[in-house]
Design a protein around this motif. Structure first.
Motif, mmCIF file in Angstrom:
data_model
loop_
_atom_site.group_PDB
_atom_site.id
_atom_site.type_symbol
_atom_site.label_atom_id
_atom_site.label_comp_id
_atom_site.label_asym_id
_atom_site.label_seq_id
_atom_site.Cartn_x
_atom_site.Cartn_y
_atom_site.Cartn_z
ATOM 1 N N UNK A 300 0.234 0.130 -6.456
ATOM 2 C CA UNK A 300 0.093 -0.380 -5.222
ATOM 3 C C UNK A 300 0.401 0.234 -4.047
ATOM 4 N N UNK A 301 1.317 1.188 -4.363
ATOM 5 C CA UNK A 301 1.572 2.302 -3.306
ATOM 6 C C UNK A 301 0.415 3.217 -3.024
ATOM 7 N N UNK A 302 -0.161 3.567 -4.086
ATOM 8 C CA UNK A 302 -1.193 4.522 -3.946
ATOM 9 C C UNK A 302 -2.233 3.851 -3.084
ATOM 10 N N UNK A 303 -2.560 2.535 -3.650
ATOM 11 C CA UNK A 303 -3.556 1.650 -2.785
ATOM 12 C C UNK A 303 -3.425 1.148 -1.307
ATOM 13 N N UNK A 304 -2.171 1.279 -0.901
ATOM 14 C CA UNK A 304 -1.722 1.157 0.375
ATOM 15 C C UNK A 304 -2.009 2.376 1.242
ATOM 16 N N UNK A 305 -1.572 3.476 0.559
ATOM 17 C CA UNK A 305 -1.868 4.757 1.157
ATOM 18 C C UNK A 305 -3.490 4.940 1.276
ATOM 19 N N UNK A 306 -4.115 4.589 0.429
ATOM 20 C CA UNK A 306 -5.660 4.541 0.521
ATOM 21 C C UNK A 306 -6.244 3.864 1.596
ATOM 22 N N UNK A 307 -5.840 2.299 1.585
ATOM 23 C CA UNK A 307 -6.041 1.654 2.526
ATOM 24 C C UNK A 307 -5.859 1.852 4.140
ATOM 25 N N UNK A 308 -4.564 2.509 4.091
ATOM 26 C CA UNK A 308 -4.190 2.900 5.616
ATOM 27 C C UNK A 308 -5.187 4.122 6.077
ATOM 28 N N UNK A 309 -5.306 4.971 4.957
ATOM 29 C CA UNK A 309 -5.961 6.316 5.314
ATOM 30 C C UNK A 309 -7.534 6.175 5.628
ATOM 31 N N UNK A 310 -8.110 5.151 4.976
ATOM 32 C CA UNK A 310 -9.719 4.818 5.216
ATOM 33 C C UNK A 310 -9.819 3.349 5.850
ATOM 34 N N UNK A 311 -8.636 2.997 6.571
ATOM 35 C CA UNK A 311 -9.090 1.574 7.324
ATOM 36 C C UNK A 311 -9.693 0.394 6.349
ATOM 37 N N UNK A 312 -9.060 0.321 5.075
ATOM 38 C CA UNK A 312 -9.450 -0.740 4.500
ATOM 39 C C UNK A 312 -8.348 -1.551 4.150
ATOM 40 N N UNK A 313 -8.984 -2.928 4.205
ATOM 41 C CA UNK A 313 -7.884 -4.252 4.259
ATOM 42 C C UNK A 313 -7.435 -4.123 2.662
ATOM 43 N N UNK A 314 -5.879 -4.306 2.483
ATOM 44 C CA UNK A 314 -5.464 -4.441 1.353
ATOM 45 C C UNK A 314 -5.751 -5.707 0.445
ATOM 46 N N UNK A 315 -6.241 -5.913 -0.502
ATOM 47 C CA UNK A 315 -6.247 -7.379 -1.258
ATOM 48 C C UNK A 315 -4.891 -7.938 -1.286
ATOM 49 N N UNK A 316 -5.105 -9.105 -1.185
ATOM 50 C CA UNK A 316 -3.897 -9.923 -1.342
ATOM 51 C C UNK A 316 -3.526 -10.088 -2.975
ATOM 52 N N UNK A 317 -2.344 -10.143 -3.232
ATOM 53 C CA UNK A 317 -2.068 -10.736 -4.600
ATOM 54 C C UNK A 317 -2.359 -11.923 -4.803
#
Length: 319
Positions: A300-317
């Motif tokens: 989840x930490x990696x996905x959050x970093x990726x979402x922020x870096x590439x302006x992609x919305x994080x999926x909701x759990x």
């Protein structure tokens, strides 16, 4: 698809955990985002590709589709890939073959990586060099995926991010002593990963590691002697059609007989049952498909970093 498949099977170090590294290499050009592999040799049942630094999962998809087509005319099919990008989790590709009643053997190495020392040595010479196989039976297929080292690099990285050491002394410090310290792996004079068998029986894992080097870098024609500086994979894929040997039904029946014998074995203290390779992963996949994929907190930490870096919305759990 390949990364999610890895998480579905519980291989959390080689699933979406790799997403940021992949997207960064796509952005920088270290991973190609267009083109096709170059055919270097093709004799029908044996093929060699230059991967053109394309995504490993894409290359594997292309390789498997070609293999499924070619093996109709050949009892075995072998394909090597040099200079493809990282392959992710080998186990993620096995079911595609076993569902077709084919046996699959898949191995890879990273010619840039030298984190595993030869048995009796201190200096790293090769990568963890995983080997995997899929075997169809009359029931659940047998799926095996393991490095020829005591532990995969991804496990060490994940443990360190959590501030933890390994569960056993699976590495070798520069002083020649076994260690579980993940910090030692990142030191200026780093610890190396022990081959399977560890301090006592590591010659066996060392021997398997050499075999994978031959199947991947050797047969692929490109590897460590080329002084590789980027993240790539050397790959060896083999498909075997039991129908063109002793017969498909005989093969599956023989393997099911062995499965049944293993399951009927009297268990030793501490074990409630004998578990076949791939059994736990396939059960996890069924549970995850029914109830949602449980992601490791580090993922989840990696996905959050990726979402922020590439302006992609994080999926909701979902829970």
């Amino acid at each position: 698809k390949a990364l999610v498949e890895s998480d579905l099977m519980g291989h959390t170090t080689h699933g979406l955990h790799l997403l940021l590294g992949y997207t960064d290499d796509l952005s920088s050009g270290q991973m190609s985002k267009e083109g096709n592999p170059k055919v270097m040799n093709d004799s029908g049942s044996a093929i060699a590709w230059h991967g053109n630094f394309l995504p490993g999962p894409y290359l594997m998809h292309q390789a498997l589709q070609l293999g499924f087509d070619r093996i109709q005319d050949h009892p075995t099919f072998t394909l090597t890939i040099q200079q493809g990008h990282h392959l992710a989790c080998l186990a993620a590709y096995l079911e595609e073959a076993t569902k077709r009643d084919l046996m699959i053997i898949l191995s890879s190495s990273d010619p840039r990586n030298k984190t595993v020392a030869p048995f009796g040595g201190l200096t790293g010479t090769h990568s963890p060099n995983p080997i995997s196989y899929g075997i169809p039976t009359e029931g659940m297929p047998i799926l095996f995926d393991s490095s020829t080292s005591t532990v995969a690099n991804g496990v060490i990285v994940q443990k360190r991010r959590q501030g933890e050491d390994l569960d056993g002394e699976w590495m070798l410090g520069p002083d020649g002593e076994a260690t579980a310290s993940t910090e030692a792996y990142f030191a200026e004079n780093p610890a190396t990963v022990l081959p399977v068998g560890g301090m006592d029986l590591g010659f066996k894992g060392f021997g398997w590691g050499i075999l994978i080097e031959a199947l991947t870098n050797g047969l692929g024609g490109y590897g460590r002697r080329n002084n590789v500086k980027r993240w790539i994979s050397s790959i060896n894929l083999q498909l075997i059609d039991p129908a063109q040997f002793g017969g498909k039904d005989a093969f599956k029946g023989e393997m099911q007989h062995l499965v049944n014998a293993c399951k009927a074995s009297e268990t030793r203290p501490g074990f409630s049952e004998v578990r076949l390779p791939g059994e736990r992963a396939l059960k996890k996949k069924q549970e995850h498909l029914a109830n949602g994929v449980w992601l490791h907190p580090g993922v989840l930490t990696v996905m959050q970093q990726c979402a922020e870096k590439y302006n992609v919305k994080m999926p909701a759990p979902i829970k």
